[in-house]
Scaffold this motif. Structure first.
Motif, PDB file in Angstrom:
ATOM      1  N   LYS A 107       0.840  -1.194   0.000  1.00 46.72           N
ATOM      2  CA  LYS A 107       0.000   0.000   0.000  1.00 46.72           C
ATOM      3  C   LYS A 107       0.880   1.251   0.000  1.00 46.72           C
ATOM      4  O   LYS A 107       1.396   1.662   1.032  1.00 46.72           O
ATOM      5  CB  LYS A 107      -0.940  -0.019   1.203  1.00 46.72           C
ATOM      6  N   CYS A 116       1.197  13.403  -6.315  1.00 50.07           N
ATOM      7  CA  CYS A 116       0.834  14.195  -5.139  1.00 50.07           C
ATOM      8  C   CYS A 116       1.913  15.232  -4.848  1.00 50.07           C
ATOM      9  O   CYS A 116       3.036  15.146  -5.359  1.00 50.07           O
ATOM     10  CB  CYS A 116       0.616  13.301  -3.918  1.00 50.07           C
ATOM     11  N   ARG A 171      -6.651  10.772  -7.865  1.00 51.69           N
ATOM     12  CA  ARG A 171      -6.460   9.414  -7.365  1.00 51.69           C
ATOM     13  C   ARG A 171      -7.128   8.357  -8.234  1.00 51.69           C
ATOM     14  O   ARG A 171      -6.600   7.263  -8.419  1.00 51.69           O
ATOM     15  CB  ARG A 171      -6.985   9.315  -5.937  1.00 51.69           C
ATOM     16  N   LEU A 228       4.155   6.668   1.987  1.00 52.35           N
ATOM     17  CA  LEU A 228       4.504   8.073   1.791  1.00 52.35           C
ATOM     18  C   LEU A 228       4.758   8.832   3.094  1.00 52.35           C
ATOM     19  O   LEU A 228       5.754   9.556   3.204  1.00 52.35           O
ATOM     20  CB  LEU A 228       3.419   8.769   0.959  1.00 52.35           C
ATOM     21  N   ILE A 245       0.961  15.351   2.744  1.00 56.68           N
ATOM     22  CA  ILE A 245       0.629  14.724   1.460  1.00 56.68           C
ATOM     23  C   ILE A 245      -0.681  15.293   0.919  1.00 56.68           C
ATOM     24  O   ILE A 245      -1.698  15.305   1.608  1.00 56.68           O
ATOM     25  CB  ILE A 245       0.486  13.196   1.604  1.00 56.68           C
ATOM     26  N   VAL A 286       0.509   7.298  -8.866  1.00 55.26           N
ATOM     27  CA  VAL A 286       0.083   8.240  -7.831  1.00 55.26           C
ATOM     28  C   VAL A 286       0.830   9.547  -8.034  1.00 55.26           C
ATOM     29  O   VAL A 286       2.059   9.560  -8.175  1.00 55.26           O
ATOM     30  CB  VAL A 286       0.373   7.684  -6.419  1.00 55.26           C
ATOM     31  N   ARG A 294       0.247   4.352  -0.256  1.00 56.32           N
ATOM     32  CA  ARG A 294      -0.175   5.527   0.526  1.00 56.32           C
ATOM     33  C   ARG A 294       0.186   5.393   2.004  1.00 56.32           C
ATOM     34  O   ARG A 294       0.181   6.386   2.724  1.00 56.32           O
ATOM     35  CB  ARG A 294      -1.675   5.765   0.328  1.00 56.32           C
ATOM     36  N   GLU A 295       0.482   4.181   2.438  1.00 62.26           N
ATOM     37  CA  GLU A 295       0.981   3.998   3.801  1.00 62.26           C
ATOM     38  C   GLU A 295       2.486   4.221   3.874  1.00 62.26           C
ATOM     39  O   GLU A 295       3.030   4.466   4.956  1.00 62.26           O
ATOM     40  CB  GLU A 295       0.637   2.587   4.299  1.00 62.26           C
ATOM     41  N   GLU A 351      -2.841  14.589  -2.520  1.00 61.55           N
ATOM     42  CA  GLU A 351      -2.917  13.805  -3.750  1.00 61.55           C
ATOM     43  C   GLU A 351      -3.873  14.425  -4.755  1.00 61.55           C
ATOM     44  O   GLU A 351      -4.916  14.965  -4.397  1.00 61.55           O
ATOM     45  CB  GLU A 351      -3.353  12.367  -3.442  1.00 61.55           C
ATOM     46  N   ASP A 379       1.143   2.563  -7.697  1.00 58.70           N
ATOM     47  CA  ASP A 379       0.181   1.826  -6.880  1.00 58.70           C
ATOM     48  C   ASP A 379       0.126   0.410  -7.441  1.00 58.70           C
ATOM     49  O   ASP A 379      -0.572   0.150  -8.422  1.00 58.70           O
ATOM     50  CB  ASP A 379      -1.201   2.470  -6.905  1.00 58.70           C
TER      51      ASP A 379
END
Length: 518
Positions: free
Chosen positions: A288, A316, A307, A293, A302, A314, A290-291, A304, A331
């Motif tokens: 993941k 952002c 999405r 970043l 962050i 990704v 986004r975990e 984004e 991703d």
């Protein structure tokens, strides 16, 4: 003698203008859960900073003595104010007056708003709620003729994309030129339930195309969440304005300024233990992104964009030691993070945005290459991918590459300009080549495998032999990659890099060598 009577008349006209389309129309507008244009402006801007221009522009009716007896304000309100203490131009449609259509407007106000941003070199925010085009065909009865369409101020609209941040919020049923004003921006947002966006509305579509659709079916968020026509979706108008304020906080007021550096509260030496095991040992396992970043960038920094469009990539904004940067990341849960037609367009536009406003780029790379197969070929993915790669090569802003895992094929090679100073760091999980070994062995040894009495055993032997050769340490021995680092050192290294990057940026101020398009 004084001019007090004239000032009283001025205040009276301003009072009439503040009534907008009148109590009945205002109440109807608000019954749909929408703010009035004046409430929107107040909600967007820092408290008490709005200075209106052209407040009393509109259409007045006079008696035989020349006395004003009725007044309809123009359905476009403009002025300047501050967002995060920085000056911006804001222009908003008033749907309570002729539904925001052009036949209730005074075009000079929209033109003036664009000119104000252009010449003062400050951002512009468009609050769009109407068509903004030619208005009803009924107007032909009064004009007595048709006209060749001209998009008001479009020369300034195009030029502003190269000079100042342009933001647009779709805040109602927006069609035609209004929809174009939303799309002609660096960042656009629409609101759940109350926003729709289309080239032409349902009645025109039904007549011209035979498609009987509601406004939501034709242009609601279920359509544009992933269409690429807008960047983000907001849960409410207040959320939309919060997103606008956040977006602007990363960008300079114009291309002649540096991005604003915020006071840093996060430790630049922070080493996150989670990073050492974040990339799975199994190369087929996703993770993941986004975990990941927040483990690298400043906490709560962050933002984004887009999405749900081109989801394998990704894009952002974030901060490193308070310095704004653009971030490209994969991703793996969407097409393995590979480049599709849509994600290529998304990557190209975001890199051009960073180049336009001088934001250094951090490229977190786990790129298996362009997505393959017949559907991909039918979309011309190779051309879209090449355009994205070209944007990377044309960018002059400092760029750093963190190779987290895969770098394969044309798509992987295009994630950075390897012909200049290619600043990059690889994690021990790095895996690269023209093709993944698993697929490449089948191709390279096809004849041997076909001739073998035990092809499965031969394949396993080949893969086992290749496994040691594919080690990133072998590449580093040949200086094929400059540094392999402990993933936990990523943030400290990037916080040091960003300071060097910002030292170089003053040399790049001004318009980019190629202007940005929507």
């Amino acid at each position: 003698m004084s001019w007090e009577p004239e000032i009283k008349e001025l205040r009276y006209r301003e009072e009439l203008a503040r009534k907008m389309g009148g109590e009945e129309r205002v109440n109807k507008h608000k019954s749909f859960g929408k703010l009035t244009v004046r409430e929107r402006i107040d909600s967007l801007l820092d408290d008490g900073t709005f200075h209106e221009t052209g407040a009393i522009a509109g259409k007045g009716k006079y008696d035989e003595n020349g006395q004003l007896i009725d007044f309809t304000p123009a359905n476009f309100i403009l002025g300047t104010g501050r967002v995060n203490r920085r000056k911006v131009v804001v222009g908003g449609d008033d749907f309570t007056v002729r539904g925001g259509a052009a036949d209730g407007a005074i075009h000079g106000k929209q033109v003036y708003a664009e000119r104000l941003a252009h010449d003062l070199q400050i951002p512009i925010v468009r609050l769009v709620d109407g068509t903004g085009g030619g208005g009803s065909v009924k107007t032909l009865d009064s004009s007595g003729h048709t006209y060749v369409p001209v998009n008001p101020a479009w020369d300034l609209v195009v030029s502003n994309m190269e000079r100042v941040p342009v933001v647009a919020a779709c805040l109602g049923s927006v069609a035609g030129l209004g929809a174009a004003r939303v799309a002609a921006s660096h960042f656009s947002v629409m609101v759940e339930d109350t926003s729709q966006l289309f080239v032409a509305g349902p009645p025109v579509v039904k007549f011209g195309m035979g498609q009987d659709l509601t406004k939501e079916e034709l242009g609601g968020i279920q359509v544009h969440k992933s269409s690429g026509a807008v960047d983000n979706i907001a849960q409410s108008e207040e959320d939309a304005f919060a997103q606008i304020r956040s977006f602007l906080s990363y960008l300079p007021s114009s291309v002649w300024q540096l991005p604003p550096v915020a006071e840093a509260e996060d430790d630049t030496a922070r080493r996150e233990e989670k990073l050492i095991s974040f990339i799975p040992k199994n190369r087929r396992s996703p993770y993941k992104i986004r975990e990941l970043l927040p483990l690298i960038f400043d906490q709560d920094s962050i933002f984004e964009m887009g999405r749900y469009y081109g989801g394998g990539t990704v894009t952002c904004f974030a901060r490193l030691d308070g310095h704004p940067v653009g971030v490209l990341a994969p991703d793996p849960f969407v097409n393995g993070g590979g480049l599709t037609s849509e994600s290529s367009e998304k990557l190209e536009r975001f890199v051009d945005l960073c180049q336009t406003f001088h934001l250094p780029i951090v490229n977190l790379v786990d790129q298996p290459g362009m997505v393959i197969g017949l559907p991909s070929e039918k979309k011309g993915t190779i051309r879209k991918g090449v355009r994205a790669i070209s944007a990377v090569y044309q960018a002059k802003v400092p760029m750093v590459e963190i190779i987290m895992r895969r770098v394969f094929g044309v798509g992987g090679a295009g994630m950075s300009n390897g012909h200049g100073l290619n600043q990059r760091y690889a994690w021990p999980s790095g895996d690269w080549g023209s093709l993944p070994v698993e697929g490449g062995v089948h191709v390279a040894y096809r004849r041997e495998l076909e001739a073998s009495e035990n092809p499965e055993e031969l394949l396993n032997e080949l893969l086992e032999r290749m496994e040691s050769i594919r080690s990133p340490f072998r590449t580093a021995e040949a200086f094929g990659v400059e540094e392999i680092i402990d993933p936990r050192e990523t943030r400290p290294l990037l916080c040091e890099w960003v300071k060097d990057a910002y030292e170089l940026l003053p040399q790049q101020l001004g318009p980019s060598h190629h202007g940005m398009r929507p």
